[in-house]
Design a protein around this motif. Structure first.
Motif, PDB file in Angstrom:
ATOM      1  N   GLU A  16      10.526  13.019   1.543  1.00  0.00           N
ATOM      2  CA  GLU A  16       9.934  11.812   0.700  1.00  0.00           C
ATOM      3  C   GLU A  16       9.783  10.853   0.285  1.00  0.00           C
ATOM      4  O   GLU A  16       9.571  10.200   0.474  1.00  0.00           O
ATOM      5  N   ILE A  17      11.212  10.220   0.423  1.00  0.00           N
ATOM      6  CA  ILE A  17      11.913   8.621   0.988  1.00  0.00           C
ATOM      7  C   ILE A  17      10.970   7.754   2.403  1.00  0.00           C
ATOM      8  O   ILE A  17      10.239   7.192   2.052  1.00  0.00           O
ATOM      9  N   ASN A  18      11.449   9.074   3.293  1.00  0.00           N
ATOM     10  CA  ASN A  18      10.256   8.556   4.677  1.00  0.00           C
ATOM     11  C   ASN A  18       9.809   9.180   5.045  1.00  0.00           C
ATOM     12  O   ASN A  18       8.613   7.829   5.535  1.00  0.00           O
ATOM     13  N   CYS A  71      18.320   5.382  -2.364  1.00  0.00           N
ATOM     14  CA  CYS A  71      18.721   5.027  -1.323  1.00  0.00           C
ATOM     15  C   CYS A  71      17.459   3.884  -1.605  1.00  0.00           C
ATOM     16  O   CYS A  71      16.906   3.487  -1.578  1.00  0.00           O
ATOM     17  N   LEU A  72      18.561   3.367  -0.410  1.00  0.00           N
ATOM     18  CA  LEU A  72      18.068   2.373   0.543  1.00  0.00           C
ATOM     19  C   LEU A  72      17.179   2.017   1.724  1.00  0.00           C
ATOM     20  O   LEU A  72      17.816   2.631   2.427  1.00  0.00           O
ATOM     21  N   LYS A  73      16.500   1.218   1.622  1.00  0.00           N
ATOM     22  CA  LYS A  73      16.037   0.946   2.786  1.00  0.00           C
ATOM     23  C   LYS A  73      15.098  -0.325   2.588  1.00  0.00           C
ATOM     24  O   LYS A  73      14.480  -1.360   2.537  1.00  0.00           O
ATOM     25  N   GLU A 112       7.180   4.806   4.887  1.00  0.00           N
ATOM     26  CA  GLU A 112       6.894   4.790   6.309  1.00  0.00           C
ATOM     27  C   GLU A 112       5.232   4.260   5.863  1.00  0.00           C
ATOM     28  O   GLU A 112       4.604   3.797   6.143  1.00  0.00           O
ATOM     29  N   LYS A 113       4.495   5.157   4.981  1.00  0.00           N
ATOM     30  CA  LYS A 113       3.529   4.601   4.191  1.00  0.00           C
ATOM     31  C   LYS A 113       3.340   3.317   3.615  1.00  0.00           C
ATOM     32  O   LYS A 113       2.466   1.872   4.086  1.00  0.00           O
ATOM     33  N   VAL A 114       4.983   2.826   3.511  1.00  0.00           N
ATOM     34  CA  VAL A 114       4.596   1.235   2.433  1.00  0.00           C
ATOM     35  C   VAL A 114       4.678   0.620   4.245  1.00  0.00           C
ATOM     36  O   VAL A 114       3.982  -0.683   3.954  1.00  0.00           O
ATOM     37  N   ASP A 145       2.239   0.271  -5.549  1.00  0.00           N
ATOM     38  CA  ASP A 145       1.178   1.131  -5.379  1.00  0.00           C
ATOM     39  C   ASP A 145       1.637   2.602  -4.580  1.00  0.00           C
ATOM     40  O   ASP A 145       0.998   3.482  -4.748  1.00  0.00           O
ATOM     41  N   VAL A 146       2.596   2.820  -3.358  1.00  0.00           N
ATOM     42  CA  VAL A 146       2.727   3.777  -3.280  1.00  0.00           C
ATOM     43  C   VAL A 146       3.962   5.289  -3.547  1.00  0.00           C
ATOM     44  O   VAL A 146       3.763   5.484  -3.841  1.00  0.00           O
ATOM     45  N   ALA A 147       4.603   3.865  -4.173  1.00  0.00           N
ATOM     46  CA  ALA A 147       5.941   4.478  -4.923  1.00  0.00           C
ATOM     47  C   ALA A 147       6.005   4.608  -6.197  1.00  0.00           C
ATOM     48  O   ALA A 147       6.728   5.724  -6.696  1.00  0.00           O
TER      49      ALA A 147
END
Length: 415
Positions: free
Chosen positions: A394-396, A326-328, A400-402, A352-354
């Motif tokens: 979950e990726i979104n 999944c590319l963001k 968003e947290k990143v 730290d997030v993912a």
């Protein structure tokens, strides 16, 4: 060799590595005590302004993949140890694999002659507990103290920590093995050679044998190199699977290190290698994150004693599934002032997030707006689990947290 020998022995962080003698006591305890030393969260994550250790890193401390006999890293470690037993005699080279990973900056840098202005000393490259204490960047951090404690022929294996990029071959925690051998004056006198020549010749003979032990009958070449703690310094390359591969770094130990250890009348050699690098090549493991997987589809493929030189007729890793990525993309203006944004800092925010769900972080676009006097970066973050398909939701949420943390921790302005 700072990148190969330990490339880049100390007291626990709670003791704050106050004196040289306190470092010695911890190394003695680590070497002689069977029970592993436990690292607590408060030992490495503190309120100190220099502290940059994250929970993602703390959770890896004490995992000790190199001590698992059925793990690829444990298998390679055992193969190397068996080679030294065969070449020099059983237990002539003492093996240490449970030394405390929190060390003083003196042990990590100064004791191996890393210059004061070397890039590896920056918070961008190293995990600091406080200004005087770090997570070791290389197993060479234990070298001087072990020499002072009387070790003369030894192998040290351990987890090492570096803030780094995110891709298939880089992970902030990996594993190194270092070898060290001290020569007495009568050895080069009886051989009728200069001490440096004897040390360099035996070192190359030893490591060429190790390369054959690991890779079979392969073509090899020596390349002159530079490391702060050895002179002369070399890198060994082998021709394997159609390309030249760097296997390790090594050299004749700088006399200043031996003199500091009270061994100024002796000579020594040292080498260092990365276990992940070897295991990925020999077992055909495509992604460094797999070493940390608890998925039985991975772990059941490896057994103690399965190794064969060069991987000939040896079972290799068989991919059990390739889950979709999944590319963001995230675009932002860099801060006008300060150094809060670096690629390594961005990777730490993403990790730290993912955690291990992130496969790669890559700069895909950069431009400067002359009117605004600002520079824009666009990074592509690739999320992919090694064990399951990830959901859009979950990726979104992770992305968003990143983005939020990039603003609050790195001072960027999102576009």
């Amino acid at each position: 060799m700072a990148s190969s020998l330990g490339l880049r022995a100390a007291a626990p962080a709670r003791a704050r590595v106050a004196t040289q003698s306190s470092r010695s006591m911890v190394v003695r305890a680590a070497v002689s005590t069977p029970a592993p030393v436990v690292v607590k969260r408060e030992d490495v994550i503190t309120s100190d302004p220099f502290n940059n250790v994250t929970d993602h890193i703390f959770e890896k401390i004490g995992t000790n993949l190199h001590k698992r006999p059925d793990h690829p890293l444990g298998i390679i470690k055992s193969v190397i140890e068996s080679y030294f037993d065969e070449k020099y005699g059983k237990d002539v080279f003492t093996s240490y694999d449970d030394l405390y990973p929190v060390v003083s900056t003196y042990a990590n840098f100064d004791s191996v002659l890393v210059p004061p202005d070397h890039v590896s000393r920056s918070q961008n490259d190293t995990y600091y507990v406080d200004n005087d204490t770090v997570l070791r960047c290389h197993t060479s951090a234990h070298q001087l103290e072990m020499l002072k404690e009387g070790a003369r022929k030894f192998l040290v294996t351990g987890d090492v920590y570096r803030r780094d990029s995110i891709d298939a071959t880089h992970f902030p925690v990996f594993h190194q093995m270092e070898g060290f051998r001290v020569f007495e004056p009568q050895e080069w006198e009886e051989a009728g050679k200069e001490s440096v020549d004897l040390a360099a010749e035996e070192l190359k003979d030893c490591l060429e044998g190790l390369a054959r032990h690991l890779f079979g009958d392969v073509e090899m070449r020596w390349v002159d190199a530079y490391f702060p703690f050895t002179e002369p310094s070399f890198e060994l390359e082998i021709f394997f699977k159609g390309e030249w591969l760097e296997v390790l770094g090594c050299g004749v130990t700088e006399m200043k290190i031996l003199e500091e250890a009270g061994l100024g009348d002796k000579r020594a050699w040292a080498f260092g290698l990365g276990l992940e690098r070897l295991a990925m090549v020999l077992f055909d493991i495509p992604d460094i994150r797999l070493f940390w997987s608890d998925d039985k589809r991975f772990s059941k493929q490896f057994k103690e004693g399965m190794f064969k030189a060069g991987g000939v007729d040896m079972q290799k890793f068989k991919p059990y599934s390739k889950y979709p990525p999944c590319l963001k993309d995230v675009s932002f203006w860099l801060p006008k002032e300060g150094d809060t944004f670096t690629e390594n800092n961005l990777c730490e925010v993403v990790r730290d997030v993912a955690g291990s769900l992130v496969e790669e972080v890559k700069l895909i676009d950069e431009f400067t707006n002359p009117k605004k006097g600002l520079t824009s970066n666009c990074y592509r973050i690739v999320y992919r689990s090694m064990e399951r398909s990830l959901t859009d939701d979950e990726i979104n949420a992770l992305q968003e947290k990143v983005r939020e943390d990039m603003v609050s921790k790195l001072g960027v302005e999102l576009r």
